[in-house]
Design a protein around this motif. Structure first.
Motif, short mmCIF file in Angstrom:
data_model
loop_
_atom_site.label_atom_id
_atom_site.label_comp_id
_atom_site.label_asym_id
_atom_site.label_seq_id
_atom_site.Cartn_x
_atom_site.Cartn_y
_atom_site.Cartn_z
N GLY A 1 7.99 -9.02 3.26
CA GLY A 1 9.52 -8.39 3.48
C GLY A 1 9.91 -8.78 5.40
N ALA A 2 8.93 -9.44 5.31
CA ALA A 2 9.29 -10.36 7.26
C ALA A 2 8.86 -11.31 6.75
CB ALA A 2 8.39 -9.38 7.78
N ASN B 1 10.46 -7.52 -3.39
CA ASN B 1 9.85 -7.08 -1.83
C ASN B 1 9.99 -5.68 -1.48
OD1 ASN B 1 11.43 -6.49 0.88
ND2 ASN B 1 11.56 -8.43 0.75
N PRO B 2 9.33 -5.07 -0.86
CA PRO B 2 8.52 -3.62 -0.96
C PRO B 2 10.00 -3.32 -0.19
CG PRO B 2 7.39 -5.20 0.12
CD PRO B 2 8.01 -6.42 -0.58
N ILE B 3 10.50 -3.67 0.43
CA ILE B 3 11.16 -3.05 2.00
C ILE B 3 12.84 -3.06 1.29
CG2 ILE B 3 9.71 -3.05 3.91
CD1 ILE B 3 10.70 -4.96 5.32
N GLY B 4 13.13 -4.05 0.00
CA GLY B 4 14.58 -4.35 -0.43
C GLY B 4 14.86 -5.30 -0.17
N SER C 1 18.41 -2.84 -3.85
CA SER C 1 18.73 -2.06 -3.14
C SER C 1 17.23 -1.02 -3.48
CB SER C 1 19.80 -1.28 -4.12
OG SER C 1 19.51 -0.61 -5.14
N LEU C 2 16.92 -1.55 -4.03
CA LEU C 2 14.98 -0.47 -4.36
C LEU C 2 13.94 -1.20 -3.49
CD1 LEU C 2 14.81 -0.61 -7.82
CD2 LEU C 2 15.83 1.60 -6.93
N TYR C 3 13.09 -0.26 -2.71
CA TYR C 3 12.85 0.57 -2.13
C TYR C 3 11.30 0.43 -3.19
CZ TYR C 3 14.53 -0.02 2.77
OH TYR C 3 15.90 -0.22 4.12
N TYR C 4 9.58 -0.16 -2.66
CA TYR C 4 9.04 -0.33 -3.43
C TYR C 4 8.55 1.66 -3.78
CZ TYR C 4 4.85 -2.45 -4.87
OH TYR C 4 4.03 -2.99 -5.77
N ASP C 5 8.66 2.42 -3.10
CA ASP C 5 8.20 3.94 -3.91
C ASP C 5 9.54 4.23 -5.18
OD1 ASP C 5 10.77 4.22 -1.99
OD2 ASP C 5 9.88 5.55 -0.43
N MET D 1 -1.91 -3.15 6.49
CA MET D 1 -1.00 -2.48 5.72
C MET D 1 -0.42 -1.19 4.72
SD MET D 1 2.31 -3.19 6.31
CE MET D 1 2.42 -4.66 7.06
N PRO D 2 -1.12 -0.18 5.34
CA PRO D 2 -1.60 1.13 4.19
C PRO D 2 -0.83 1.31 3.90
CG PRO D 2 -0.90 1.59 6.60
CD PRO D 2 -0.88 0.03 7.23
N ASP D 3 0.84 1.30 3.96
CA ASP D 3 1.56 2.02 3.55
C ASP D 3 3.16 1.42 3.71
OD1 ASP D 3 2.71 3.59 5.14
OD2 ASP D 3 1.25 4.92 5.50
N LEU D 4 3.09 1.70 2.74
CA LEU D 4 5.21 1.12 2.64
C LEU D 4 5.63 1.82 4.55
CD1 LEU D 4 8.44 0.22 1.28
CD2 LEU D 4 8.20 2.27 0.24
N GLU D 5 5.50 3.17 4.90
CA GLU D 5 6.40 3.09 6.41
C GLU D 5 5.55 2.44 7.12
OE1 GLU D 5 7.89 5.65 9.18
OE2 GLU D 5 7.97 5.70 6.76
#
Length: 408
Positions: free
Chosen positions: A129-130, A160-163, A224-228, A241-245
């Protein structure tokens, strides 16, 4: 504008119910659009993220289903996603026995005879997403060569994991060449809000590749959905890139790769941290929280706190084994957080407090920032608010320009 085919059944599936499990493109193509790949010799560009909803590798699922996968291709970090170095050679997948042609240091695509024996090329990679991620560049390189040889390309899309609602940061002025501008070659912002399939539709059009491109959408995903919220397992897209944070901070904190601060490589919190031996965290945090010029506004939706950390064998070579004073970021409100503004405010605070210690690697930073404007503005002491305001006209144009390529 060049039109691109979209799997109709997959696109209709995107309108599923709000609570539905998202199905990645690999699941959709096998269930709804198998005619796209049946009775064809297939090449597959993928890595460890190329798995179905049950976390089974694409290559294994395809072979088990009777499909003829004859060649594999891998991007940066390799087929298994464990490498963090340049010059990755071609290899062999021991499980399937198939050759892996590395697009990150292996046989040049222009000399790769294996492409001639293929009927179609599949692409299944998890983007982050970047703008800085290199997987779109590798996929575009393969698309360009496929176009030259008359081979169709089928993208098995992923969320896209960050929406997909938000676009943030500065915008690259024009498309570059994916070879010479491998990092961030597309005319998109730092946080672009597009899926890989959408980015490749844009690349096909803007670079005039004229490849026969089909995108199989991820069923059930909404912008609107994030990966989690997808129900899909998190598979690290790259070693750091260990996690969504980390992914949520990455559009901003990646800029620090072009400075003499660590971004937490060699820890479990990569891209959630910045630090250096000389950092006066109390003074920098005070500057962030109390100074004007948009500093406090840039902290909306994020918590910043002092921390110490010691990188263990960091792949960027920064401060291995050295105890660092640092700042950790934690997202508190996704709807308000702009990681690009936060990163700029943090860089401005660092510049104010540590004018003699903060160093920019000009080539690296400018490559990430799509030019020298951001670095020059920071060095000149422009306020974070003024810098962010200057981005708005290009962001507005981008939001309009990306619309024809969106699938969700």
């Amino acid at each position: 504008m060049r039109l691109h085919r979209v799997s109709l059944l997959g696109l209709l599936a995107c309108a599923g119910s709000a609570g539905a499990q998202v199905r990645p493109g690999i699941d959709v193509v096998l269930a709804d659009s198998a005619h796209l790949i049946a009775h064809k010799r297939l090449g597959l560009l993928t890595n460890q993220t190329g798995v179905d909803a049950a976390r089974r590798r694409d290559v294994d699922v395809l072979i088990a289903g009777g499909y003829r996968v004859t060649a594999l291709f891998s991007p940066e970090h390799g087929f298994r996603g464990l490498e963090d170095r340049s010059g990755l050679p071609d290899a062999l997948d021991s499980a399937s026995g198939l050759p892996i042609y590395s697009l990150y240091g292996g046989t040049p695509l222009s000399r790769l005879g294996a492409l001639d024996s293929l009927d179609a090329l599949l692409v299944d990679l998890q983007d982050i997403g970047a703008r800085y991620y290199t997987y779109p560049a590798s996929a575009t390189q393969l698309m360009r060569e496929a176009a030259r040889r008359g081979k169709p390309v089928i993208v098995l899309d992923r969320p896209n994991p960050i929406g997909g609602d938000v676009a943030q940061g500065n915008v690259r002025a024009r498309a570059g060449d994916p070879d010479s501008a491998f990092v961030g070659f597309l005319p998109i912002p730092m946080r672009h809000g597009m899926t890989l399939g959408e980015l490749l539709r844009l690349a096909n059009d803007r670079l005039r590749l004229h490849v026969a491109l089909t995108v199989v959408p991820a069923a059930g995903w909404r912008r609107s959905l994030y990966y989690d919220a997808t129900g899909l397992p998190w598979v690290k897209p790259s070693p750091n890139m260990p996690d969504l944070e980390s992914a949520m901070h990455y559009p901003g904190t990646c800029l620090f790769e072009g400075t003499n601060l660590s971004v937490g490589r060699g820890t479990s919190l990569a891209f959630q941290l910045v630090g250096a031996p000389w950092l006066d965290t109390a003074a920098v945090l005070r500057q962030l929280r109390e100074a004007g010029g948009g500093m406090r506004d840039a902290l909306r939706g994020v918590e910043v706190a002092a921390v110490t950390f010691t990188p263990d064998a960091p792949t960027d070579g920064k401060y291995g084994g050295v105890a660092l004073r640092g700042i950790r970021l934690r997202v508190t409100d996704r709807t308000r957080y702009d990681p690009t503004k936060t990163a700029v405010a943090l860089l401005a605070a660092l510049r104010a407090v540590h004018r003699d210690s903060l160093r920019f690697n000009e080539r690296s930073f400018d490559r990430l920032a799509a030019g020298s404007d951001l670095r020059r503005a920071l060095v000149a002491g422009r306020s974070p608010a003024a810098i962010a305001r200057a981005w708005e006209p290009a962001l507005a144009r981008f939001r309009r320009a990306r619309a024809p390529y969106l699938l969700y």
